[in-house]
Design an enzyme around this catalytic site. Structure first.
Site, PDB file in Angstrom:
ATOM      1  N   LEU A 278       0.654   0.894   7.121  1.00 48.34           N
ATOM      2  CA  LEU A 278      -0.482   0.077   7.549  1.00 48.34           C
ATOM      3  C   LEU A 278      -0.789   0.281   9.017  1.00 48.34           C
ATOM      4  CD1 LEU A 278       0.073  -2.809   9.289  1.00 48.34           C
ATOM      5  CD2 LEU A 278       1.350  -3.288   7.239  1.00 48.34           C
ATOM      6  N   CYS A 279      -2.068   0.079   9.333  1.00 46.19           N
ATOM      7  CA  CYS A 279      -2.543   0.086  10.719  1.00 46.19           C
ATOM      8  C   CYS A 279      -3.697  -0.908  10.802  1.00 46.19           C
ATOM      9  CB  CYS A 279      -2.951   1.497  11.154  1.00 46.19           C
ATOM     10  SG  CYS A 279      -4.419   2.138  10.337  1.00 46.19           S
ATOM     11  N   ARG A 280      -4.483  -0.830  11.839  1.00 47.08           N
ATOM     12  CA  ARG A 280      -5.574  -1.784  12.008  1.00 47.08           C
ATOM     13  C   ARG A 280      -6.774  -1.460  11.119  1.00 47.08           C
ATOM     14  NH1 ARG A 280     -10.136  -1.929  14.914  1.00 47.08           N
ATOM     15  NH2 ARG A 280      -9.601  -0.032  15.995  1.00 47.08           N
TER      16      ARG A 280
ATOM     17  N   GLY B 118      -7.104   1.702   9.130  1.00 49.60           N
ATOM     18  CA  GLY B 118      -6.865   2.657   8.050  1.00 49.60           C
ATOM     19  C   GLY B 118      -6.864   4.105   8.478  1.00 49.60           C
TER      20      GLY B 118
ATOM     21  N   SER C 208      -3.103   5.093   9.432  1.00 52.88           N
ATOM     22  CA  SER C 208      -2.262   5.100   8.238  1.00 52.88           C
ATOM     23  C   SER C 208      -2.599   6.295   7.347  1.00 52.88           C
ATOM     24  CB  SER C 208      -2.377   3.777   7.475  1.00 52.88           C
ATOM     25  OG  SER C 208      -3.692   3.520   7.082  1.00 52.88           O
TER      26      SER C 208
END
Length: 82
Positions: free
Chosen positions: A65-67, A69, A72
């Protein structure tokens, strides 16, 4: 680590609520964790993933996950060729 599937937050929440022991890797930067940090995740900033591969079990399903996408997706692509 060679299959990439997208999963949305509701699916992740459902799986967590069902008691699945998910391996969630947060690839955001340290300063982004101040905004929101998710419990029981492994924090490895995107640029550190290559040097931290020994922390990842190739047999585990990894949820990255990231902020937004983008990071990621890049990490998933990198992991898929390892």
């Amino acid at each position: 680590m060679n299959t990439i599937n997208e999963i949305n937050v509701l699916e992740v929440k459902g799986r967590l609520d069902n008691g699945e022991g998910l391996v969630i890797i947060d690839v955001r930067e340290v300063d982004e964790l101040k905004i929101c940090e998710i419990n029981n995740t492994l924090h490895i900033p995107m640029m550190e993933i290559p040097s931290q591969l020994d922390q990842l079990n190739k047999d585990d399903e990894l949820i990255i996950l990231c902020r937004s996408g983008q990071r990621s997706a890049r990490v998933c692509q990198f992991l898929s060729i390892q």
